[in-house]
Design a protein around this motif. Structure first.
Motif, PDB file in Angstrom:
ATOM      1  N   GLY A  33       0.841  -1.193   0.000  1.00  0.00           N
ATOM      2  CA  GLY A  33       0.000   0.000   0.000  1.00  0.00           C
ATOM      3  C   GLY A  33       0.872   1.238   0.000  1.00  0.00           C
ATOM      4  N   ASP A  34       0.274   2.370  -0.344  1.00  0.00           N
ATOM      5  CA  ASP A  34       1.053   3.603  -0.414  1.00  0.00           C
ATOM      6  C   ASP A  34       0.903   4.478   0.818  1.00  0.00           C
ATOM      7  OD1 ASP A  34      -1.503   4.652  -0.702  1.00  0.00           O
ATOM      8  OD2 ASP A  34      -1.304   5.027  -2.850  1.00  0.00           O
ATOM      9  N   THR A  35       0.168   3.965   1.834  1.00  0.00           N
ATOM     10  CA  THR A  35      -0.110   4.783   3.016  1.00  0.00           C
ATOM     11  C   THR A  35       0.041   3.962   4.288  1.00  0.00           C
ATOM     12  OG1 THR A  35      -1.670   6.137   1.745  1.00  0.00           O
ATOM     13  CG2 THR A  35      -1.812   6.258   4.137  1.00  0.00           C
ATOM     14  N   LEU A  36       0.802   4.506   5.233  1.00  0.00           N
ATOM     15  CA  LEU A  36       0.946   3.899   6.558  1.00  0.00           C
ATOM     16  C   LEU A  36       0.090   4.671   7.551  1.00  0.00           C
ATOM     17  CD1 LEU A  36       4.751   3.126   7.082  1.00  0.00           C
ATOM     18  CD2 LEU A  36       2.901   1.474   6.902  1.00  0.00           C
ATOM     19  N   VAL A  37      -0.642   3.928   8.378  1.00  0.00           N
ATOM     20  CA  VAL A  37      -1.520   4.537   9.376  1.00  0.00           C
ATOM     21  C   VAL A  37      -1.143   4.010  10.752  1.00  0.00           C
ATOM     22  CG1 VAL A  37      -3.905   4.802  10.167  1.00  0.00           C
ATOM     23  CG2 VAL A  37      -3.409   4.704   7.717  1.00  0.00           C
ATOM     24  N   GLU A  38      -0.955   4.937  11.702  1.00  0.00           N
ATOM     25  CA  GLU A  38      -0.828   4.545  13.100  1.00  0.00           C
ATOM     26  C   GLU A  38      -2.247   4.343  13.625  1.00  0.00           C
ATOM     27  OE1 GLU A  38       1.838   5.935  16.836  1.00  0.00           O
ATOM     28  OE2 GLU A  38       0.531   7.485  15.985  1.00  0.00           O
ATOM     29  N   VAL A  39      -2.569   3.117  13.994  1.00  0.00           N
ATOM     30  CA  VAL A  39      -3.943   2.754  14.332  1.00  0.00           C
ATOM     31  C   VAL A  39      -4.270   3.149  15.768  1.00  0.00           C
ATOM     32  CG1 VAL A  39      -5.622   0.879  14.480  1.00  0.00           C
ATOM     33  CG2 VAL A  39      -3.865   0.843  12.687  1.00  0.00           C
ATOM     34  N   ASP A  40      -5.364   3.856  15.941  1.00  0.00           N
ATOM     35  CA  ASP A  40      -5.862   4.199  17.273  1.00  0.00           C
ATOM     36  C   ASP A  40      -6.898   3.187  17.752  1.00  0.00           C
ATOM     37  OD1 ASP A  40      -5.350   7.387  18.297  1.00  0.00           O
ATOM     38  OD2 ASP A  40      -4.746   6.859  16.272  1.00  0.00           O
ATOM     39  N   TYR A  41      -7.857   2.880  16.873  1.00  0.00           N
ATOM     40  CA  TYR A  41      -8.974   2.021  17.264  1.00  0.00           C
ATOM     41  C   TYR A  41      -9.355   1.062  16.140  1.00  0.00           C
ATOM     42  CZ  TYR A  41      -9.695   5.565  20.905  1.00  0.00           C
ATOM     43  OH  TYR A  41      -9.528   6.427  21.956  1.00  0.00           O
ATOM     44  N   SER A  42      -9.910  -0.071  16.574  1.00  0.00           N
ATOM     45  CA  SER A  42     -10.591  -0.973  15.644  1.00  0.00           C
ATOM     46  C   SER A  42     -11.883  -1.395  16.334  1.00  0.00           C
ATOM     47  CB  SER A  42      -9.710  -2.182  15.311  1.00  0.00           C
ATOM     48  OG  SER A  42     -10.326  -3.006  14.345  1.00  0.00           O
TER      49      SER A  42
END
Length: 332
Positions: A33-42
């Motif tokens: 993927g072209d985007t990294l996300v720091e995950v807060d919630y699922s």
């Protein structure tokens, strides 16, 4: 960033079984993927629960990180229209199934899967809505196309009413002013549904009592999350010109019926799949949902808040049919 280490729930094959555990992982092991996300919630969905068991019919290759929904903050991107610091949400699109998902401190996805969270919406609320909310909103939208919005007193049945989609459907319908909502449940306790504020509650056993091909017209519109024999029992009870939106198969993928509800009562049946909706379609649904979300809605529907380590006991409850509402996973 490729060598960054973080924690994630990893599902992997071991001999003839599936093993799930929280482990250290690295960015280079994530799907492309072209985007990294720091995950807060699922949030934990029924599909996530199926991903943790052998032959659940969800995960296509191992190892995999489940979690079909997540919200968080972009920490790296090359996608046009997105920037570092954006607050975002991802629902469906293969995350947690064929693409590493949201039960992880870091997620990597294609930018076209991402929705920027409405400015006034909290990231926890975005995860709370998730796939369940998008699915419920789409089901309501499809039923509106055959007249749902014309009568706020229309009789509406929600099956699997204590689940994520069912709960969100009840919340969204109430927010739109509907006053005659019936919840179908197999659970003995009705406390949760009473808290949601439905007008009527009936048991699955009661629904299955009559099997005639045409019966008394009881429901104008139906959102069905479970399928199977329950769907068979509901179709003969739908009113003339009414409709049913199908968005789940917790009770099985097969059902038997006749053509009579369709040719003698003009019943319409919609299939609902929110996974492959376009970005524009999802954006429109998010805007609709954002107008309906209230603090009371969130508080009445979130059943608990767990860490990565607390996911597996909840997936067990989902598979056993003992879970109600939405469980949020606090990742960060």
């Amino acid at each position: 960033m490729s060598d960054k280490i973080f924690k994630a729930l990893i599902v992997d094959e071991q001999d003839d079984s599936v093993i799930s555990s929280v482990k250290e992982w690295s960015v280079d092991k994530l799907s492309e993927g072209d985007t990294l996300v720091e995950v807060d919630y699922s949030a934990i969905n029924y599909k996530d629960a199926l991903a943790t068991v052998k032959n659940g019919g969800v995960i296509r290759s191992y190892p995999m990180i489940p979690g079909i929904d997540f919200s968080g903050t972009i920490i790296e991107t090359t996608h046009d229209g997105l920037k570092v610091g954006d607050k975002v949400v991802v629902t469906g699109q293969g995350t947690g199934v064929s693409h590493t998902g949201g039960f992880s401190e870091i997620a990597r996805v294609p930018g076209e899967w991402i929705q920027v969270v409405p400015q006034e919406m909290d990231l926890k609320v975005a995860a709370f809505v998730g796939t369940a909310g998008i699915t419920a909103a789409q089901a309501i939208h499809r039923l509106e196309s055959i007249g749902l919005n014309n009568d706020k007193g229309a009789s509406i049945l929600i099956t699997g009413a204590t689940g994520g989609v069912g709960s969100m459907a009840i919340n969204l319908l109430k927010a739109q002013g509907f006053t005659n909502i019936t919840a179908l449940t197999r659970k003995k306790s009705t406390d949760y549904l009473e808290k949601l504020g439905v007008q009527h509650i009936i048991s699955t056993d009661e629904m299955l009592e009559n099997t005639r091909p045409l019966q008394k017209q009881e429901f104008d519109y139906v959102i069905d999350t479970i399928g199977g024999a329950t769907l068979e029992a509901i179709l003969p009870k739908i009113s003339y010109g009414g409709g049913i939106a199908l968005c789940g198969n917790a009770s099985g993928i097969k059902f038997n019926t006749t053509v009579l509800p369709f040719i003698l009562r003009g019943v319409t049946m919609f299939g609902i799949d929110s996974v492959q909706l376009t970005s524009d379609e999802k954006k429109e649904l998010w805007q609709t949902i954002n107008q309906s979300i209230t603090k009371e809605m969130v508080e009445s529907t979130i059943s608990n808040d767990v860490s990565l380590e607390g996911i597996l006991p909840v997936t067990k409850q989902l598979l056993e049919g003992t879970h109600s509402g939405r469980t949020i996973v606090s990742i960060k």
